[in-house]
Design a protein around this motif. Structure first.
Motif, short mmCIF file in Angstrom:
data_model
loop_
_atom_site.label_atom_id
_atom_site.label_comp_id
_atom_site.label_asym_id
_atom_site.label_seq_id
_atom_site.Cartn_x
_atom_site.Cartn_y
_atom_site.Cartn_z
N GLU A 45 0.85 -1.19 0.00
CA GLU A 45 0.00 0.00 0.00
C GLU A 45 0.88 1.24 0.00
O GLU A 45 1.75 1.39 0.85
CB GLU A 45 -0.92 -0.01 1.21
CG GLU A 45 -1.72 1.27 1.42
CD GLU A 45 -2.52 1.70 0.20
OE1 GLU A 45 -2.46 2.89 -0.17
OE2 GLU A 45 -3.20 0.83 -0.41
N ALA A 46 0.65 2.13 -0.97
CA ALA A 46 1.52 3.30 -1.16
C ALA A 46 1.24 4.42 -0.17
O ALA A 46 2.17 5.10 0.28
CB ALA A 46 1.38 3.82 -2.59
N ASN A 47 -0.03 4.65 0.15
CA ASN A 47 -0.41 5.76 1.01
C ASN A 47 -0.01 5.45 2.46
O ASN A 47 -0.51 4.49 3.04
CB ASN A 47 -1.92 5.99 0.92
CG ASN A 47 -2.38 7.23 1.64
OD1 ASN A 47 -1.92 7.53 2.74
ND2 ASN A 47 -3.31 7.95 1.03
N GLU B 35 12.76 2.39 -9.58
CA GLU B 35 12.83 3.11 -8.32
C GLU B 35 12.66 4.61 -8.59
O GLU B 35 13.27 5.16 -9.50
CB GLU B 35 14.16 2.86 -7.61
CG GLU B 35 14.28 1.46 -7.04
CD GLU B 35 15.48 1.33 -6.13
OE1 GLU B 35 16.07 2.37 -5.76
OE2 GLU B 35 15.84 0.18 -5.78
N ASP B 36 11.82 5.24 -7.78
CA ASP B 36 11.52 6.64 -8.02
C ASP B 36 10.82 7.22 -6.79
O ASP B 36 10.50 6.50 -5.85
CB ASP B 36 10.61 6.77 -9.25
CG ASP B 36 10.76 8.10 -9.98
OD1 ASP B 36 11.31 9.05 -9.38
OD2 ASP B 36 10.32 8.19 -11.15
N THR B 37 10.60 8.51 -6.81
CA THR B 37 9.75 9.18 -5.84
C THR B 37 8.75 10.01 -6.64
O THR B 37 9.15 10.85 -7.45
CB THR B 37 10.55 10.08 -4.90
OG1 THR B 37 11.51 9.29 -4.19
CG2 THR B 37 9.64 10.77 -3.89
N LEU B 38 7.46 9.75 -6.44
CA LEU B 38 6.43 10.39 -7.25
C LEU B 38 5.30 10.94 -6.37
O LEU B 38 5.09 10.44 -5.26
CB LEU B 38 5.83 9.38 -8.23
CG LEU B 38 6.75 8.86 -9.34
CD1 LEU B 38 6.02 7.77 -10.14
CD2 LEU B 38 7.19 9.98 -10.26
N PRO B 39 4.58 11.94 -6.86
CA PRO B 39 3.42 12.44 -6.11
C PRO B 39 2.23 11.50 -6.26
O PRO B 39 1.77 11.23 -7.37
CB PRO B 39 3.14 13.80 -6.76
CG PRO B 39 3.67 13.67 -8.15
CD PRO B 39 4.84 12.75 -8.09
N LEU B 40 1.74 11.00 -5.13
CA LEU B 40 0.53 10.19 -5.10
C LEU B 40 -0.62 11.12 -4.76
O LEU B 40 -0.68 11.69 -3.66
CB LEU B 40 0.66 9.09 -4.04
CG LEU B 40 -0.53 8.16 -3.89
CD1 LEU B 40 -0.65 7.25 -5.12
CD2 LEU B 40 -0.41 7.32 -2.62
N VAL C 57 5.74 9.68 -2.48
CA VAL C 57 5.96 8.33 -1.97
C VAL C 57 7.06 7.63 -2.77
O VAL C 57 7.34 7.98 -3.92
CB VAL C 57 4.66 7.49 -2.03
CG1 VAL C 57 3.57 8.13 -1.19
CG2 VAL C 57 4.19 7.31 -3.48
N THR C 58 7.65 6.64 -2.15
CA THR C 58 8.67 5.82 -2.80
C THR C 58 8.02 4.81 -3.74
O THR C 58 7.02 4.18 -3.38
CB THR C 58 9.50 5.07 -1.75
OG1 THR C 58 10.14 6.03 -0.90
CG2 THR C 58 10.55 4.19 -2.41
#
Length: 281
Positions: free
Chosen positions: A127-129, A159-164, A194-195
């Protein structure tokens, strides 16, 4: 309602917040589909202000702490007194057994993960949130399940960091697809960074030697979860069953279904929002 009852609480024991008769009646009214969509939305907004949650209740023999003012699945559990997506559970149930490896990408509060674990599956619930992952972890503990591992991460091609993006009335409908935050689903969307990790990396970290069932429900990002995994994982790791949410299919960047078909997956079940695909022998 006290202010404390509107806050995230993952420490108090299950049963601290009973769902009284008035609460259930209010949310049943807010879920009445014989009312017009506009009227139902206005009623829901009012009920959400007064009866936001949390509440503790059992549905289909499983325990959940729910926040109906914040999440569609929670509202359905409270209004109907049962788990949502019962048709999908029925399609999966014949494939669940003791020791089945079930990977749930987009686990939300655990309506699939807890259900599968109760059937004896070994579950990796992703779960991302972050806040939703805390709620999920509480529900796992409330059911005394030791066969569920919760992973707080998003899944993507690299692998990244993105706006959820998430909207306060339905935190379970969180997405990386900005087009989904307008039009029909327009609202008060805000981002949480989030990662993001490939599913192959998460599977390696969890020591998985196989995946029997893969469920993917990530609001228009399903192709970027499934296809990179199939392209980079050993064929022995390919899931024998995939439950794939398809109601956001227009937002995919690649046609997931055609590639799954080319790799030997056949559609063996479908609902309004999901498909079940099985890998042919």
């Amino acid at each position: 309602m006290s202010q404390s009852a509107t806050l995230l609480d993952t420490r108090s024991p299950f049963g601290t917040y009973p769902a009284e008769r008035l609460v259930r009646a209010a949310w049943r009214l807010a879920d009445r589909h014989d009312l017009s969509r506009g009227l139902r939305k206005r009623i829901r907004a009012l009920v959400a202000r007064v009866f936001k949650g949390p509440y503790d209740l059992e549905a289909d023999g499983l325990k959940f702490r729910i926040y109906p003012g914040e999440n569609y699945d929670d509202r359905k559990i409270l209004a109907k007194g049962r788990l949502p997506e019962r048709a999908e559970h029925g399609l999966l149930e014949p494939h669940l057994d003791e020791g089945t490896v079930f990977v749930d990408v987009g686990a939300n509060i655990g309506s699939y993960a807890v259900f599968a674990a109760r059937h004896g599956a070994k579950v990796v619930a992703i779960e991302a949130n972050p806040q939703t992952a805390h709620k999920l972890s509480f529900n796992v503990r409330a059911n005394d399940l030791e066969n569920v591992t919760v992973v707080n991460s998003a899944v993507g091609s690299k692998e990244d960091t993105l706006p959820l993006w998430h909207e306060p009335s339905n935190c379970g409908f969180a997405t990386f697809v900005t087009d989904l935050t307008t039009g029909e689903w327009a609202g008060n969307w805000t981002p949480t960074y989030v990662t993001v990790r490939p599913l192959t990396d998460i599977a390696d970290q969890q020591g998985l030697e196989r995946i029997d069932i893969l469920k993917v429900d990530v609001e228009g990002y399903e192709d970027r979860v499934v296809l990179p995994f199939l392209r980079h994982a050993d064929k022995a790791m390919w899931p024998r069953v995939i439950l794939l949410e398809t109601n956001c299919r227009p937002y995919w960047s690649e046609d997931c279904l055609s590639e799954l078909a080319s790799r030997g997956y056949e559609v063996t079940g479908r609902t309004n929002d999901n498909m079940v695909l099985e890998l042919s022998a």
